[in-house]
Scaffold this motif. Structure first.
Motif, PDB file in Angstrom:
ATOM      1  N   ARG A  11       0.805  -1.229   0.000  1.00  0.00           N
ATOM      2  CA  ARG A  11       0.000   0.000   0.000  1.00  0.00           C
ATOM      3  C   ARG A  11       0.832   1.271   0.000  1.00  0.00           C
ATOM      4  O   ARG A  11       0.613   2.142  -0.823  1.00  0.00           O
ATOM      5  CB  ARG A  11      -0.936  -0.027   1.221  1.00  0.00           C
ATOM      6  N   ILE A  29      -6.326  -4.493  -7.361  1.00  0.00           N
ATOM      7  CA  ILE A  29      -6.716  -4.302  -5.955  1.00  0.00           C
ATOM      8  C   ILE A  29      -7.568  -5.481  -5.520  1.00  0.00           C
ATOM      9  O   ILE A  29      -8.400  -5.977  -6.293  1.00  0.00           O
ATOM     10  CB  ILE A  29      -7.497  -2.972  -5.772  1.00  0.00           C
ATOM     11  N   ALA A  33     -11.796  -4.923  -0.692  1.00  0.00           N
ATOM     12  CA  ALA A  33     -10.978  -4.187   0.299  1.00  0.00           C
ATOM     13  C   ALA A  33     -11.461  -2.735   0.379  1.00  0.00           C
ATOM     14  O   ALA A  33     -11.628  -2.080  -0.646  1.00  0.00           O
ATOM     15  CB  ALA A  33      -9.507  -4.231  -0.092  1.00  0.00           C
ATOM     16  N   GLN A  34     -11.714  -2.252   1.612  1.00  0.00           N
ATOM     17  CA  GLN A  34     -12.353  -0.936   1.777  1.00  0.00           C
ATOM     18  C   GLN A  34     -11.616  -0.015   2.748  1.00  0.00           C
ATOM     19  O   GLN A  34     -12.080   1.071   3.007  1.00  0.00           O
ATOM     20  CB  GLN A  34     -13.792  -1.123   2.329  1.00  0.00           C
ATOM     21  N   ASP A  35     -10.495  -0.478   3.322  1.00  0.00           N
ATOM     22  CA  ASP A  35      -9.885   0.327   4.399  1.00  0.00           C
ATOM     23  C   ASP A  35      -9.253   1.620   3.885  1.00  0.00           C
ATOM     24  O   ASP A  35      -9.173   1.848   2.678  1.00  0.00           O
ATOM     25  CB  ASP A  35      -8.832  -0.514   5.137  1.00  0.00           C
ATOM     26  N   ILE A  38      -6.464   1.743   1.088  1.00  0.00           N
ATOM     27  CA  ILE A  38      -7.008   1.316  -0.210  1.00  0.00           C
ATOM     28  C   ILE A  38      -7.861   2.435  -0.807  1.00  0.00           C
ATOM     29  O   ILE A  38      -7.797   2.717  -2.014  1.00  0.00           O
ATOM     30  CB  ILE A  38      -7.840   0.004  -0.055  1.00  0.00           C
ATOM     31  N   GLN A  39      -8.642   3.131   0.037  1.00  0.00           N
ATOM     32  CA  GLN A  39      -9.459   4.250  -0.453  1.00  0.00           C
ATOM     33  C   GLN A  39      -8.556   5.357  -1.005  1.00  0.00           C
ATOM     34  O   GLN A  39      -8.851   5.968  -2.031  1.00  0.00           O
ATOM     35  CB  GLN A  39     -10.356   4.827   0.672  1.00  0.00           C
ATOM     36  N   ILE A  41      -5.583   4.937  -2.302  1.00  0.00           N
ATOM     37  CA  ILE A  41      -5.042   4.448  -3.583  1.00  0.00           C
ATOM     38  C   ILE A  41      -6.087   4.611  -4.690  1.00  0.00           C
ATOM     39  O   ILE A  41      -5.777   5.058  -5.795  1.00  0.00           O
ATOM     40  CB  ILE A  41      -4.580   2.973  -3.448  1.00  0.00           C
ATOM     41  N   LYS A  42      -7.345   4.258  -4.374  1.00  0.00           N
ATOM     42  CA  LYS A  42      -8.415   4.405  -5.378  1.00  0.00           C
ATOM     43  C   LYS A  42      -8.579   5.863  -5.795  1.00  0.00           C
ATOM     44  O   LYS A  42      -8.772   6.172  -6.967  1.00  0.00           O
ATOM     45  CB  LYS A  42      -9.742   3.877  -4.818  1.00  0.00           C
ATOM     46  N   GLN A  70      -0.149  -6.882   0.251  1.00  0.00           N
ATOM     47  CA  GLN A  70      -1.132  -6.158   1.094  1.00  0.00           C
ATOM     48  C   GLN A  70      -2.405  -5.794   0.324  1.00  0.00           C
ATOM     49  O   GLN A  70      -3.015  -4.755   0.568  1.00  0.00           O
ATOM     50  CB  GLN A  70      -0.527  -4.860   1.668  1.00  0.00           C
ATOM     51  N   GLY A  71      -2.752  -6.629  -0.646  1.00  0.00           N
ATOM     52  CA  GLY A  71      -3.999  -6.386  -1.371  1.00  0.00           C
ATOM     53  C   GLY A  71      -3.888  -5.403  -2.523  1.00  0.00           C
ATOM     54  O   GLY A  71      -4.887  -5.007  -3.099  1.00  0.00           O
ATOM     55  N   VAL A  72      -2.661  -5.007  -2.889  1.00  0.00           N
ATOM     56  CA  VAL A  72      -2.533  -4.065  -4.013  1.00  0.00           C
ATOM     57  C   VAL A  72      -1.195  -4.244  -4.755  1.00  0.00           C
ATOM     58  O   VAL A  72      -0.141  -4.357  -4.144  1.00  0.00           O
ATOM     59  CB  VAL A  72      -2.711  -2.594  -3.542  1.00  0.00           C
TER      60      VAL A  72
END
Length: 246
Positions: A11, A29, A33-35, A38-39, A41-42, A70-72
């Protein structure tokens, strides 16, 4: 040179890359994932109009080299993009009418690399590609271009149709490749010209096609109905070269 060399995992690393202005081509992504990070990054991706793909954890694990994604995972362009103005400047420097190749949704990196190579050899001043639903300047593209990427500027734009309108105001006109068009040998392809090539599956999109002044077809003598996109680009580019040399 491998595509993975331009992979950014994790991240913080991805957020830093965006903030440093690195040209990020594609973002994977973790779906759902909503934390906070991540927001962030979006948001950055949206600001930079980066393509996002939401994928499973299994897919990310498969892509990951470090095991710490880490999900990305982000893919960075292997080469810097030029501006459209850089391409026009290249034509002015050579004292030639601009010759630009525009690609509408070419997704295969090998086709993109081959077209950049052809553009260089045919004396085109640059290539323009769209940001969405299209291949970017990855290492695979660089490899297939056989060094041409070092010499031929590639600009990436949000809206191909709008870019064409802007270029028309500067005296350019456009021809696109389509089987329904006039046979290319019957068209006058001299002067400041943009050659528009579409994807194999769908050809040139309707909105882009409507902005073209001419539609050119390549004579076909065989039993199948279309050429590979990079071959079609080569055939038409060299008809433009032939007419310019006359």
């Amino acid at each position: 040179m491998r595509y993975e060399e331009f992979m950014i995992e994790g991240r913080n690393a991805v957020i830093e890359a965006f903030r440093a202005g690195k040209p990020i081509d594609k973002l994977f992504i973790l779906d759902g994932a909503q934390d906070g990070p991540i927001q962030t990054i979006k948001r950055e991706a949206k600001k930079h109009e980066t393509m996002i793909k939401f994928v499973t954890k299994e897919r990310l694990d498969q892509l990951s080299e470090t095991g710490k994604h880490q999900g990305v995972i982000a893919y960075m362009a292997a080469y810097e993009y030029a501006d459209v103005e850089d391409i026009l400047a290249a034509a002015r420097d050579k004292n030639e009418p601009p010759f630009i190749i525009l690609l509408d949704n070419i997704e295969d990196p090998h086709n993109l690399g081959a077209i950049i190579r052809t553009a260089n050899l045919a004396g085109a001043h640059g290539v323009i590609i769209p940001k969405n639903r299209a291949a970017g300047l990855t290492a695979a593209v660089a490899r297939t271009s056989a060094g041409a990427l070092n010499y031929t500027p590639v600009a990436r734009v949000t809206n191909l149709g709008k870019t064409m309108e802007d270029l028309k105001k500067q005296g350019m006109w456009f021809v696109c490749a389509d089987m329904d068009g006039t046979v290319m040998y019957q068209l006058d392809l001299k002067g400041p010209i943009g050659l528009v090539i579409g994807s194999e599956g769908d050809g040139v999109g309707r909105l882009v096609k409507e902005k073209c002044d001419f539609v050119a077809s390549i004579p076909m003598k065989g039993d199948i109905d279309s050429l590979n996109a990079s071959v079609a680009a080569g055939v038409l580019a060299y008809e433009i070269v032939r007419q310019r040399m006359m």
